[in-house]
Design an enzyme around this catalytic site. Structure first.
Site, PDB file in Angstrom:
ATOM      1  N   CYS A 194      26.279  38.778  17.789  1.00 48.16           N
ATOM      2  CA  CYS A 194      26.340  39.937  16.671  1.00 48.16           C
ATOM      3  C   CYS A 194      25.277  39.489  15.993  1.00 48.16           C
ATOM      4  CB  CYS A 194      27.293  38.422  16.075  1.00 48.16           C
ATOM      5  SG  CYS A 194      28.939  37.965  16.566  1.00 48.16           S
TER       6      CYS A 194
ATOM      7  N   CYS B 190      26.222  33.065  15.799  1.00 46.74           N
ATOM      8  CA  CYS B 190      26.152  34.268  17.132  1.00 46.74           C
ATOM      9  C   CYS B 190      24.928  34.785  17.397  1.00 46.74           C
ATOM     10  CB  CYS B 190      27.508  35.257  16.873  1.00 46.74           C
ATOM     11  SG  CYS B 190      27.458  36.320  18.157  1.00 46.74           S
TER      12      CYS B 190
END
Length: 111
Positions: free
Chosen positions: A40, A37
């Protein structure tokens, strides 16, 4: 176990439960993340800085692919999701890599 000022990675359910039990007297902020991600990865160093700044708060990191059951229990549907817990209950939630919102929410709930 990690010292104050660090993000504690929960790699199994036992560590997760132990950290929730240990930290239930204070604010716990959980970063639900995933290795694949990009947002993230963007927010991870900011989350780590907050852990250094707010030493009275427990900062946990959970990889949703490692701990699917924990992510499901916390109703995590997108990454990153930040869950704020006090006394074993969720008191707030942020979905997305909102740097300013995250900082403000930690400050608000840790006061």
């Amino acid at each position: 176990m990690a010292e104050e000022g660090q993000v504690i990675a929960c790699h199994n359910v036992d560590v997760w439960k132990a950290q929730l039990e240990k930290g239930k007297e204070k604010l716990i902020v959980v970063d639900f993340t995933a290795s694949w991600c990009p947002p993230c990865k963007f927010i991870a160093p900011i989350f780590a800085e907050l852990a250094k700044k707010f030493t009275n708060v427990t900062f946990l990191k959970v990889d949703v692919d490692e701990l699917k059951s924990v992510a499901a229990d916390c109703q995590v549907e997108a990454m990153p999701t930040f869950i704020f817990m006090k006394d074993g209950k969720t008191v707030d939630k942020i979905v997305g890599a909102d740097k300013d919102g995250l900082q403000a929410m930690v400050a608000k709930h840790s006061a």
